[in-house]
Design an enzyme around this catalytic site. Structure first.
Site, mmCIF file in Angstrom:
data_model
loop_
_atom_site.group_PDB
_atom_site.id
_atom_site.type_symbol
_atom_site.label_atom_id
_atom_site.label_comp_id
_atom_site.label_asym_id
_atom_site.label_seq_id
_atom_site.Cartn_x
_atom_site.Cartn_y
_atom_site.Cartn_z
ATOM 1 N N ASP A 78 46.241 36.699 34.204
ATOM 2 C CA ASP A 78 45.840 35.861 35.330
ATOM 3 C C ASP A 78 44.419 36.174 35.771
ATOM 4 O OD1 ASP A 78 46.911 38.406 36.213
ATOM 5 O OD2 ASP A 78 46.796 37.660 38.263
ATOM 6 N N ASP A 119 37.327 39.260 34.491
ATOM 7 C CA ASP A 119 38.378 40.125 35.027
ATOM 8 C C ASP A 119 39.685 39.339 34.947
ATOM 9 O OD1 ASP A 119 40.084 41.746 36.504
ATOM 10 O OD2 ASP A 119 39.141 41.287 38.427
ATOM 11 N N GLU A 149 48.664 40.126 38.020
ATOM 12 C CA GLU A 149 48.041 41.384 38.450
ATOM 13 C C GLU A 149 47.243 41.212 39.729
ATOM 14 O OE1 GLU A 149 44.911 44.537 38.672
ATOM 15 O OE2 GLU A 149 44.681 42.362 38.513
ATOM 16 N N GLU A 150 46.589 40.075 39.863
ATOM 17 C CA GLU A 150 45.670 39.871 40.975
ATOM 18 C C GLU A 150 46.362 39.493 42.282
ATOM 19 O OE1 GLU A 150 42.806 40.800 40.660
ATOM 20 O OE2 GLU A 150 41.944 40.347 38.700
ATOM 21 N N HIS A 461 35.984 38.486 41.451
ATOM 22 C CA HIS A 461 36.669 37.878 42.604
ATOM 23 C C HIS A 461 35.727 37.013 43.436
ATOM 24 C CE1 HIS A 461 40.153 41.071 42.686
ATOM 25 N NE2 HIS A 461 39.810 40.703 41.453
#
Length: 494
Positions: A78, A119, A149-150, A461
């Site tokens: 993800d 990422d 994961e995020e 992000h």
């Protein structure tokens, strides 16, 4: 600007370009998961999916490497979905648009108006490139691709014992070439909820909407020490002052979109007495000048826009407004404490990531990180006290453990020695102030020897996210060399 297909190593970059073309924000990984499974099947590799959606792909050892210990390459599928306010992009349906940019400090890949997803898309691409290769010596390989994961680490939380057989795990989710990571921070989410009381808008009041934008944002772990401002905190500071000076009455307050991203934008709707409009505008202009001057070294494009929409019938009561604004203003944010043990590393931090109004409820979401359990507990206690004093209900959830450093790690020493042989210098051995899944893996697989490496990724992000092209080549060279040197099954360092 060039295309990614021209970059080296070609297989890795081609796979990353393919990953970018498939929508895969957190909680919506079905398309990328199906593509990975189909891709692995076409190569004749064994691929399995577990109950939560993690994928496991296996590749046998290359010739004369059958006696080597099994190595697990791990990445998450993800990505964080963040875009600029003026970018038209649906992360669930639209592809990421990567391109090459030439800067004074090298060549980079970034995306058009959105997060890039390097990422952890570049780590995923590197693991798949190992599977696709026929010229990289390695022992038995398992590639573990986790979900979510995020946005909660539900993939790592749901990993079952006994599913994998390897003894060594290489996590590919680090973001600085030349650094080898052997530990990470743990974290916990907090959600504070206020019950809103509404009143009739007073007579002779006019409605306004105030937006704050142009901040850079970033990763609430790796960028928390950089001085990048939090849009929620900046807007609340002005609103609290305007509450006292001009008796503004809020009707709505929103900001940020993810608890693990530093907020870049925030906005509020309110009413104010007509005879105080001009003083309010003057105060806003002065505030904007002040924060621009104070943050000029970090933030270069801050803007605050005040417009007059249609009038509102209801507004928050004075007590409600005072409680919400005071609590948000007092809530800790940013670096709480630097590590006493590791120079230059943040020990504990907090990100006031999301604030939003939903009907008669107001909610604030925070993410607390710390290298130590007591640091988490101390910051959690502070946040809880602030919001409870203001009359909010606050709940904590999603706690995940840190990854305790192991200075005797054999794989860490192997990576460091290999790096020195390849590049003539000793890499920095680090602990990262961000959540890696390694800490959670220790529960079902306590025997795993783990390390984390990766190329240089800046400002994950956020829409400023970019990856250093030269560092990808070095990371790939290191990863493949480490695989070629994997220890034998009978190695005493196992």
């Amino acid at each position: 600007m060039g295309t990614l297909s021209q970059l080296k190593p070609a297989c890795l970059w081609q796979l990353f370009e393919k990953i970018c073309s498939i929508p895969h924000p957190s909680k919506h990984e079905q398309k990328i998961s199906l593509w990975i499974q189909s891709w692995a099947n076409e190569l004749g590799l064994s691929v399995k999916e577990d109950a939560v959606g993690n994928l496991l792909i296996k590749k046998p050892a290359t010739r004369d490497m059958e006696d080597r210990q099994g190595i697990i390459l791990q990445a998450h599928m993800d990505m964080v979905p963040q875009k600029n306010n003026d970018t038209d992009h649906n992360f669930q349906t639209d592809p990421i648009r990567p391109y090459i940019t030439n800067e004074s400090n090298g060549d980079w890949v970034t995306a058009d108006g959105t997060t890039l997803g390097a990422d952890n898309g570049i780590g995923l691409a590197s693991a798949l490139a190992v599977l696709a290769s026929d010229d990289i010596p390695h022992g038995p390989i398992e590639v573990l691709v986790t979900i979510d994961e995020e946005a909660g680490m539900s993939g790592a939380f749901g990993l079952e014992a006994g599913w994998l057989s390897g003894d060594i795990l290489i996590n590919t989710d680090s973001e600085q070439e030349g650094e080898v990571y052997m530990g990470c921070a743990g974290g916990i989410d907090g959600s504070a909820t206020f019950d809103l009381i509404f009143e009739d808008v007073p007579t002779n009041y006019q409605a306004f909407n105030l937006s704050l934008s142009g901040l850079k944002g970033g990763h609430s772990g790796v960028d928390i020490h950089t001085g990048r401002a939090n849009a929620n905190k900046l807007l609340v500071r002005f609103l609290l002052n305007a509450h006292h000076q001009f008796d503004i009455r809020l009707t709505e307050l929103n900001g940020g979109s993810l608890r693990n991203a530093i907020p870049r934008e925030a906005n509020a709707s309110f009413v104010v007495a007509k005879d105080k409009i001009e003083p309010l505008k003057a105060s806003l202009a002065q505030y904007l000048l002040t924060i621009k001057a104070n943050l000029s070294a970090v933030q270069t494009d801050i803007d605050m826009l005040l417009i007059s929409p249609e009038d509102f019938d209801k507004c928050w009561s004075n007590v409600t407004q005072s409680n919400v604004l005071r609590a948000l203003n007092a809530c800790p944010n940013g670096v709480i404490r630097m590590s006493d043990d590791i120079e230059g590393i943040v020990e504990s931090s907090l990100n006031l990531g999301v604030i939003h109004t939903r009907g008669k409820k107001f909610n604030a979401l925070v993410l607390i990180r710390s290298l130590h359990d007591d640091g988490l507990a101390e910051t959690q206690c502070s946040v809880q006290s602030v919001f409870e004093l203001a009359g909010a209900d606050i709940q904590f959830s999603g706690a995940y453990p840190g990854w305790k450093p192991d200075t005797n790690s054999a794989i860490m020493k192997s990576v460091c020695n290999t790096y020195q042989e390849l590049f003539g210098k000793v890499p920095a051995v680090m602990v990262i102030h961000a959540g890696l899944e390694c800490g959670l893996f220790k529960k079902p697989y306590p025997h795993w020897d783990m390390v984390s490496i990766g190329p240089t990724i800046k400002f994950p992000h956020s829409p400023d996210e970019k990856i250093d092209i030269a560092s990808v080549a070095k990371y790939w060279q290191l990863l493949t060399a480490v695989l070629a040197k994997s220890p034998t099954i009978n190695d005493s360092n196992k």
